[in-house]
Design a protein around this motif. Structure first.
Motif, PDB file in Angstrom:
ATOM      1  N   ARG A  52       0.819  -1.206   0.000  1.00  0.00           N
ATOM      2  CA  ARG A  52       0.000   0.000   0.000  1.00  0.00           C
ATOM      3  C   ARG A  52       0.858   1.263   0.000  1.00  0.00           C
ATOM      4  NH1 ARG A  52      -5.289   0.092   3.417  1.00  0.00           N
ATOM      5  NH2 ARG A  52      -5.762   1.360   1.583  1.00  0.00           N
ATOM      6  N   LEU A  55      -3.158   5.340   2.337  1.00  0.00           N
ATOM      7  CA  LEU A  55      -4.219   4.521   2.894  1.00  0.00           C
ATOM      8  C   LEU A  55      -5.567   5.083   2.489  1.00  0.00           C
ATOM      9  CD1 LEU A  55      -2.740   3.871   6.455  1.00  0.00           C
ATOM     10  CD2 LEU A  55      -2.420   2.557   4.346  1.00  0.00           C
ATOM     11  N   PHE A  77      -9.498  -2.134  -0.824  1.00  0.00           N
ATOM     12  CA  PHE A  77      -9.375  -1.602   0.525  1.00  0.00           C
ATOM     13  C   PHE A  77     -10.391  -0.474   0.632  1.00  0.00           C
ATOM     14  CE2 PHE A  77      -5.053  -3.156  -0.387  1.00  0.00           C
ATOM     15  CZ  PHE A  77      -4.843  -3.981   0.714  1.00  0.00           C
ATOM     16  N   ASP A  81      -9.882   0.998   5.570  1.00  0.00           N
ATOM     17  CA  ASP A  81      -8.711   0.134   5.418  1.00  0.00           C
ATOM     18  C   ASP A  81      -9.014  -1.329   5.707  1.00  0.00           C
ATOM     19  OD1 ASP A  81      -6.802   2.192   4.678  1.00  0.00           O
ATOM     20  OD2 ASP A  81      -6.995   2.888   6.732  1.00  0.00           O
ATOM     21  N   VAL A  98      -8.192  -4.516  10.049  1.00  0.00           N
ATOM     22  CA  VAL A  98      -7.807  -3.423   9.163  1.00  0.00           C
ATOM     23  C   VAL A  98      -6.394  -3.699   8.673  1.00  0.00           C
ATOM     24  CG1 VAL A  98      -9.325  -1.725  10.221  1.00  0.00           C
ATOM     25  CG2 VAL A  98      -7.004  -1.997  11.101  1.00  0.00           C
ATOM     26  N   TYR A  99      -6.120  -3.257   7.449  1.00  0.00           N
ATOM     27  CA  TYR A  99      -4.844  -3.539   6.790  1.00  0.00           C
ATOM     28  C   TYR A  99      -4.222  -2.213   6.373  1.00  0.00           C
ATOM     29  CZ  TYR A  99      -6.818  -8.208   6.805  1.00  0.00           C
ATOM     30  OH  TYR A  99      -7.377  -9.406   7.206  1.00  0.00           O
ATOM     31  N   ARG A 100      -3.475  -1.628   7.294  1.00  0.00           N
ATOM     32  CA  ARG A 100      -2.917  -0.295   7.050  1.00  0.00           C
ATOM     33  C   ARG A 100      -1.441  -0.255   7.421  1.00  0.00           C
ATOM     34  NH1 ARG A 100      -6.955   2.581  11.465  1.00  0.00           N
ATOM     35  NH2 ARG A 100      -6.243   1.477  13.314  1.00  0.00           N
ATOM     36  N   SER A 256       5.944   7.435   4.309  1.00  0.00           N
ATOM     37  CA  SER A 256       4.563   7.164   4.691  1.00  0.00           C
ATOM     38  C   SER A 256       4.093   8.152   5.742  1.00  0.00           C
ATOM     39  CB  SER A 256       4.429   5.742   5.237  1.00  0.00           C
ATOM     40  OG  SER A 256       3.142   5.527   5.771  1.00  0.00           O
ATOM     41  N   ASP A 732      -1.543  -0.527  16.268  1.00  0.00           N
ATOM     42  CA  ASP A 732      -1.394  -1.403  15.118  1.00  0.00           C
ATOM     43  C   ASP A 732      -0.018  -2.035  15.241  1.00  0.00           C
ATOM     44  OD1 ASP A 732      -3.820  -0.876  13.921  1.00  0.00           O
ATOM     45  OD2 ASP A 732      -3.022   0.494  12.409  1.00  0.00           O
TER      46      ASP A 732
END
Length: 775
Positions: A52, A55, A77, A81, A98-100, A256, A732
């Protein structure tokens, strides 16, 4: 007989991926194809490795046109997310996780089989080889339903016409689409036998009529199909520069928005985040105001690295590196030619030239020699010193929304040749970690009590003989129980209490692959759920005479952990040295008198030997008045210092932890009071994190990846209380560290200071270790 329940790990066979395709949502990048004839509209599989960038809502694969929604099927996504599979404005699947994590790669497999009589098996989703079973939305496809995928309508990678604003942002590699088969991830990936992480393998099956295999191997034709079917996709918004060497088998640094560091000089003056980051994390523009952007890979303690950045704009900008834990330790090259070296002041006569739009800047970072060199258009401008032991990270600053940099960590191909011996900042160039699988030295075991003798080696994730076991009931108020092999398995202490050591039958033995519990209710009452955190030391003891008192030590220098006991002389005015056996100075020590009752004292390197904390107390750090606790002297590679307090010769125990790169991290941070909190680089994917607020009273906090198997990690336990699991958003866990997602004072109060200790599930990378997937 012990039964180990876990995933069998198989050899990877050395499969490498050479390139990926970079999708920039600002360029409306996509690949499209309209099949000439329909394939199997009931059964198919999509597999892809994705990394990614920004986001939020971004589409990986789907069908549909601007004419309407009747033919929509979208894998994406969503704005939260989560991974979602969407049809005609209805969620078929939407994950609880969640995939962040933008620091590494995910492997995503979706298969559809509407011929399956079991409704929930008609649509199945896997991430990194593990099937997702926790969904907050699940509308099953109809039995024998024929849907849009494989029909003669537009198919797209990176976008669908109906959702035109949700272009994918990031990278994709190894995109396989199988027409007519419902496959699981083992067709596309496997577990590495050394590190235990999920890694890619070559697909060896057939593709069916409309199947395709997109690799981006031809930079002039990024949509070329290598399945043998000739099902090429047409590219739009993509150029040859979007073929990059950032892949699941060699993961490169990018910038990021989630990377935020300390709230000290540079952060308080310039702020973290709110930058405009695009082009797969390789373009950073500062907004109106002042903000820093950080990279996803920090420099290791050794090695030589190089990166470039092309300046955009004509106003204030900084190019350099900073310590995320203490960004007063930063070195900068400013656009007016000033240089800053580990301080808040600028060297206005450094001799460095100013730079302007289009100039290519570079920095070579020599962690072996603690030195960095700045370059402009391949000409050396300044040489600066680095602070030994700092965790430096590439950091940029642009003064407003049109000022910033285009960056290259090597995945695009450097403009200039790096100095001899300097490498790109990618996982393949990181030092080879000593510990390639963290579970060989630390494990969390979850179990359910039986009320009768229980061999915990029958539970998944208990595969070595531990020397320290720390147990806490999760669904019942009760004490934290600590047992170790040096004192003897049957001798327990409570971390939440000053209670003296007791013999209670909690742990009856430490076994070759776990431990055995007695029938004591605190650890094995029928129906209780519990967590057991286990550390491996030496599986044996040695007499250590390095200090003033002879200690009995079980030390593992590889993992940086030792258990030791000794008997003091009761002289309250004498500072004593105690041998710990680690061969390097411990960064955290937990120590107490075994009997009579006493506090647990904690030494933490980030707050120095001038202070102490109490593990059994919420109290803030206390000044070590008179050097009564740690002797006013920092530990050495052989001993630590303490004062034998009391009027008799008491017995003591200590647990010592030294940092091991890629396995353990002991550090500090300053909270920002935001749900978008600091990021803490560890150099590994954490399995366990212990945190304590130091400037004011608050609970100790434990979070682990076993109780929290996906993000957001929201189960915490307090070592200083008898409380059961507490549900509250906190972190996270990421592939390279952890990110604060809570604003509460326990872990992220604005301006508050914290220490932490973390242990690895897997190292982030290394010269012989496949990069760990994103979490």
């Amino acid at each position: 007989m012990s039964i180990i329940q876990g995933t069998t790990k198989v050899s990877a066979g050395g499969y490498n991926i050479d390139q990926s395709i970079r999708f920039n949502d600002d360029d409306s990048a996509k690949l499209t194809r309209t099949p000439a004839s329909a394939g199997n509209r009931k059964t198919w599989t999509w597999s892809g490795w994705v990394k990614r960038g920004n986001l939020g809502a971004h589409i990986m694969f789907g069908t549909g046109t601007l004419s309407g929604t009747a033919n929509d099927m979208v894998l994406w996504f969503n704005a939260s997310d989560q991974i979602a599979f969407y049809r005609n404005s209805v969620y078929i699947l939407r994950t609880d996780p969640v995939y962040r994590d933008p620091s590494a790669w995910y492997h995503i497999v979706l298969h559809i089989d509407t011929t399956n009589a079991t409704a929930t098996d008609r649509q199945r989703l896997w991430v990194n080889g593990v099937e997702v079973t926790d969904f907050n939305q699940d509308n099953n496809l109809a039995l024998n339903g024929s849907y849009a995928v494989n029909n003669t309508i537009q198919h797209a990678i990176g976008q669908t016409g109906t959702y035109g604003s949700n272009y994918y942002d990031g990278y994709m590699a190894e995109i396989n689409f199988i027409d007519g088969q419902a496959l699981d991830p083992t067709s596309f990936g496997e577990y590495d036998s050394v590190s235990g992480v999920w890694i890619p393998k070559a697909y060896a099956g057939t593709y069916g009529t409309n199947g395709f295999y997109i690799t981006g191997a031809d930079s002039a034709d990024l949509g070329a199909d290598y399945s043998g079917n000739g099902n090429d996709f047409t590219s739009s918004g993509l150029t040859a520069d979007d073929q990059v060497t950032d892949t699941p088998t060699d993961n490169y640094a990018v910038f990021s928005d989630i990377i935020k560091g300390e709230n000290s000089y540079h952060a308080s003056s310039y702020g973290w985040g709110s930058n405009t980051i695009s082009e797969g994390g390789l373009k950073v523009l500062g907004p109106t105001g002042t903000n820093l952007a950080g990279a996803t890979i920090s420099y290791p303690s050794s090695g030589k690295f190089y990166y470039e950045a092309t300046y955009i704009g004509t106003d204030t900008a900084f190019f350099g590196i900073a310590d995320l834990y203490d960004d007063t330790k930063a070195v900068w090259y400013r656009n007016n030619g000033w240089v800053s070296e580990n301080s808040s002041s600028w060297n206005t006569s450094s001799g460095a030239a100013s730079y302007t739009a289009g100039d290519v800047l570079a920095i070579s970072v020599n962690m072996d020699g603690n030195e960095a060199k700045f370059y402009k258009n391949n000409s050396l401008q300044s040489t600066v010193s680095l602070t030994a032991g700092s965790t430096y990270t590439p950091v940029l600053f642009g003064g407003n929304s049109s000022i910033g940099f285009s960056i290259d960590f090597g995945q695009l191909g450097f403009t200039y040749t790096p100095p001899t011996g300097f490498s790109a900042l990618s996982t393949a160039n990181l030092p080879d970690p000593t510990i390639k699988d963290g579970s060989a030295y630390f494990q969390t075991t979850l179990y359910t009590g039986t009320g009768s003798v229980l061999e915990v080696n029958q539970i998944e994730n208990s595969t070595f003989q531990p020397d320290l076991v720390w147990i806490k009931q999760r669904n019942k108020i009760d004490n934290h129980i600590v047992n170790d092999a040096v004192r003897g398995a049957d001798k327990a202490l409570y971390t939440n209490s000053t209670t003296a050591e007791i013999i209670n039958g909690s742990v009856t033995s430490f076994d070759s692959d776990g431990f055995t519990l007695g029938t004591w209710n605190n650890v094995n009452q029928s129906g209780i759920t519990a967590a057991a955190w286990q550390w491996l030391a030496a599986n044996g003891t040695a007499s250590n005479s390095d200090g003033d008192f002879t200690s009995t030590v079980s030390a593992n220098q590889t993992s940086g952990f030792s258990v030791l006991t000794w008997t003091g002389d009761g002289t309250s005015t004498v500072v004593n040295s105690i041998g710990h056996g680690l061969g390097k100075a411990p960064s955290l020590i937990i120590m107490r008198r075994r009997s009579p009752a006493d506090d647990w004292f904690v030494y933490a390197e980030p707050i120095t030997q001038s202070y102490y904390l109490r593990l059994n107390s919420t109290a803030a750090q206390a000044i070590d008045t008179g050097n009564n606790t740690w002797g006013g002297t920092a530990p050495t590679s052989s001993v630590f210092y303490t004062e034998a307090i009391g009027s008799a010769a008491y017995d003591y125990v200590a647990y010592c932890f030294a940092e091991v790169e890629g396995f353990s991290k002991i550090g500090k941070y300053t909270g920002n009071g935001s749900a978008d909190g600091p990021f803490l680089w560890c150099g590994f994917r954490p399995a366990f994190v212990l945190v304590k607020r130091t400037n004011t009273a608050d609970n100790w906090v434990i979070v682990d990846s076993s109780r929290n198997s996906y993000n957001v990690a929201n189960l915490r336990i307090y070592p200083d209380t008898t409380n059961a699991d507490i549900t509250s958003t906190i972190y996270d866990f990421l592939s390279n560290g952890f990110k604060l997602r809570a604003s509460d004072g326990g872990v992220n109060g604005s301006g508050s200071t914290y220490i932490f200790m973390a242990f690895a599930e897997h190292p982030f990378g290394g010269s012989t270790v496949t990069p760990v997937p994103a979490r």
